[in-house]
Scaffold this motif. Structure first.
Motif, mmCIF file in Angstrom:
data_model
loop_
_atom_site.group_PDB
_atom_site.id
_atom_site.type_symbol
_atom_site.label_atom_id
_atom_site.label_comp_id
_atom_site.label_asym_id
_atom_site.label_seq_id
_atom_site.Cartn_x
_atom_site.Cartn_y
_atom_site.Cartn_z
ATOM 1 N N LYS A 149 3.930 2.830 -74.462
ATOM 2 C CA LYS A 149 4.119 4.260 -74.215
ATOM 3 C C LYS A 149 4.281 5.063 -75.507
ATOM 4 C CE LYS A 149 9.154 4.132 -73.482
ATOM 5 N NZ LYS A 149 9.585 5.288 -74.231
ATOM 6 N N ASN A 150 4.506 4.336 -76.619
ATOM 7 C CA ASN A 150 4.719 5.022 -77.892
ATOM 8 C C ASN A 150 3.581 4.808 -78.884
ATOM 9 O OD1 ASN A 150 7.262 5.981 -77.079
ATOM 10 N ND2 ASN A 150 8.267 4.093 -77.723
ATOM 11 N N LEU A 151 2.465 4.252 -78.433
ATOM 12 C CA LEU A 151 1.395 3.890 -79.358
ATOM 13 C C LEU A 151 0.894 5.080 -80.185
ATOM 14 C CD1 LEU A 151 -0.847 1.305 -77.456
ATOM 15 C CD2 LEU A 151 0.893 0.896 -79.208
ATOM 16 N N SER A 152 0.784 6.234 -79.550
ATOM 17 C CA SER A 152 0.247 7.400 -80.261
ATOM 18 C C SER A 152 1.158 7.837 -81.410
ATOM 19 C CB SER A 152 0.038 8.571 -79.299
ATOM 20 O OG SER A 152 1.261 8.956 -78.697
ATOM 21 N N LYS A 153 2.460 7.521 -81.302
ATOM 22 C CA LYS A 153 3.428 7.897 -82.333
ATOM 23 C C LYS A 153 3.541 6.836 -83.425
ATOM 24 C CE LYS A 153 6.346 10.032 -78.756
ATOM 25 N NZ LYS A 153 7.692 9.978 -78.133
ATOM 26 N N LEU A 154 2.934 5.679 -83.189
ATOM 27 C CA LEU A 154 3.164 4.535 -84.067
ATOM 28 C C LEU A 154 1.904 4.085 -84.807
ATOM 29 C CD1 LEU A 154 5.315 2.482 -81.534
ATOM 30 C CD2 LEU A 154 6.187 3.585 -83.607
ATOM 31 N N LYS A 155 0.935 4.987 -84.950
ATOM 32 C CA LYS A 155 -0.340 4.606 -85.556
ATOM 33 C C LYS A 155 -0.169 4.068 -86.972
ATOM 34 C CE LYS A 155 -3.310 7.612 -82.785
ATOM 35 N NZ LYS A 155 -4.248 8.772 -82.790
ATOM 36 N N SER A 156 0.655 4.716 -87.777
ATOM 37 C CA SER A 156 0.824 4.264 -89.163
ATOM 38 C C SER A 156 1.536 2.924 -89.220
ATOM 39 C CB SER A 156 1.603 5.308 -89.975
ATOM 40 O OG SER A 156 2.906 5.485 -89.454
ATOM 41 N N GLU A 157 2.516 2.716 -88.325
ATOM 42 C CA GLU A 157 3.226 1.442 -88.273
ATOM 43 C C GLU A 157 2.299 0.309 -87.847
ATOM 44 O OE1 GLU A 157 6.302 4.635 -87.865
ATOM 45 O OE2 GLU A 157 4.333 4.241 -87.009
ATOM 46 N N ILE A 158 1.420 0.596 -86.899
ATOM 47 C CA ILE A 158 0.465 -0.424 -86.433
ATOM 48 C C ILE A 158 -0.508 -0.780 -87.546
ATOM 49 C CG2 ILE A 158 -1.449 -0.851 -84.843
ATOM 50 C CD1 ILE A 158 0.109 0.888 -82.792
ATOM 51 N N GLU A 159 -0.997 0.224 -88.255
ATOM 52 C CA GLU A 159 -1.919 -0.040 -89.362
ATOM 53 C C GLU A 159 -1.238 -0.852 -90.464
ATOM 54 O OE1 GLU A 159 -5.192 0.456 -89.607
ATOM 55 O OE2 GLU A 159 -4.981 1.020 -87.484
ATOM 56 N N GLU A 160 0.037 -0.573 -90.685
ATOM 57 C CA GLU A 160 0.775 -1.330 -91.691
ATOM 58 C C GLU A 160 0.912 -2.788 -91.266
ATOM 59 O OE1 GLU A 160 4.420 -0.383 -94.691
ATOM 60 O OE2 GLU A 160 4.702 0.188 -92.587
ATOM 61 N N ALA A 161 1.219 -3.009 -89.996
ATOM 62 C CA ALA A 161 1.351 -4.373 -89.480
ATOM 63 C C ALA A 161 0.022 -5.122 -89.572
ATOM 64 C CB ALA A 161 1.848 -4.348 -88.037
ATOM 65 N N ILE A 162 -1.072 -4.439 -89.304
ATOM 66 C CA ILE A 162 -2.392 -5.064 -89.410
ATOM 67 C C ILE A 162 -2.687 -5.426 -90.863
ATOM 68 C CG2 ILE A 162 -4.881 -4.667 -89.183
ATOM 69 C CD1 ILE A 162 -4.259 -3.037 -86.651
#
Length: 255
Positions: A149-162
């Motif tokens: 439910k929070n994916l749209s707010k977490l784009k930079s965090e997801i890219e960092e994890a990748i």
């Protein structure tokens, strides 16, 4: 020896990252805690700057021996061990083998429960897929670790994890998945540790069976259990809230 960073003086806290991560995931925690603690962040085998142990299976027990090598190198006799996900499995293996060195234990979106047969099969399939097409594996699997439910707010965090995942060797990916699959149930390790333990669980964590975990440890007097409104990546999704939980637990237990 495994790669590590350290900062600060005082009682030692060792942070162990999860699968497809490295020491960088703890940078905020290290900086915030190092005013009062000696904080050590370790790259586990095949992750970040650490070479893999083997081409076959990274057993949690073997990884815990390498963590102990770092502590011996630093002349650390006792430490608080905190692990995220796979790092939690290693923390439990460490507490099982080096109990007298553990002043406290933290499971960060992790569990002492062993994989069931379905999960074991999933890990084998993941090892096959990841080694064939790692970029696609990262792109598909890592966003699922966050609260959807929070994916749209977490784009930079997801890219960092990748980006951290791309620093994991293909051999390390496969060997770690196979090692997690073979880990033991270590619920009794928590029960018999005789030291304070905290467990942080995510309300929307799809990687950990939180209800089974909560039931397994509910009667353990040494365990403090916390739930945050996150997925599996609480150190990125709710870094400040997670840090405050750790600080409160440390203070409450005079660690």
């Amino acid at each position: 020896m495994l790669y590590f960073t350290e900062k600060g003086k005082g009682n030692t806290i060792v942070f162990l990252h999860g699968f497809l991560e490295n020491h960088k995931i703890w940078e905020y925690f290290k900086n915030e805690l190092s005013d009062n603690y000696h904080v050590v962040c370790i790259d586990l085998p095949g992750h970040g700057n650490s070479a893999n142990l083997t081409n076959e299976v990274n057993r949690m027990e073997d990884i815990s021996d390498r963590v102990n090598e770092v502590l011996d190198f630093l002349n650390v006799k006792h430490a608080i061990i905190i692990g995220h996900s796979m790092g939690g499995y290693v923390s439990l293996a460490f507490a099982d083998k080096y109990k007298t060195k553990v002043n406290g234990l933290g499971l960060f979106y992790s569990t002492p429960l062993a994989d069931d047969e379905v999960k074991k099969e999933q890990r084998l399939k993941a090892a096959e897929v990841a080694t064939k097409n790692p970029k696609e594996f990262f792109r598909l699997s890592i966003p699922n670790l966050f609260a959807q439910k929070n994916l749209s707010k977490l784009k930079s965090e997801i890219e960092e994890a990748i980006s951290w995942a791309t620093q994991t060797s293909l051999v390390g990916i496969s060997a770690s998945l196979k090692g997690m699959r073979l880990r033991l149930d270590r619920t009794e390790v928590i029960k018999n540790l005789g030291k304070p333990v905290f467990v942080i669980a995510g309300e929307y964590d799809n990687a950990v069976k939180t209800e089974e975990l909560k039931k397994a440890i509910k009667d353990f007097p040494n365990v403090s259990y916390y739930t945050l409104p996150t997925g599996h990546m609480g150190m990125l999704e709710a870094s400040e809230e997670s840090l405050q939980v750790i600080k409160a637990w440390l203070k409450e237990n005079n660690l």
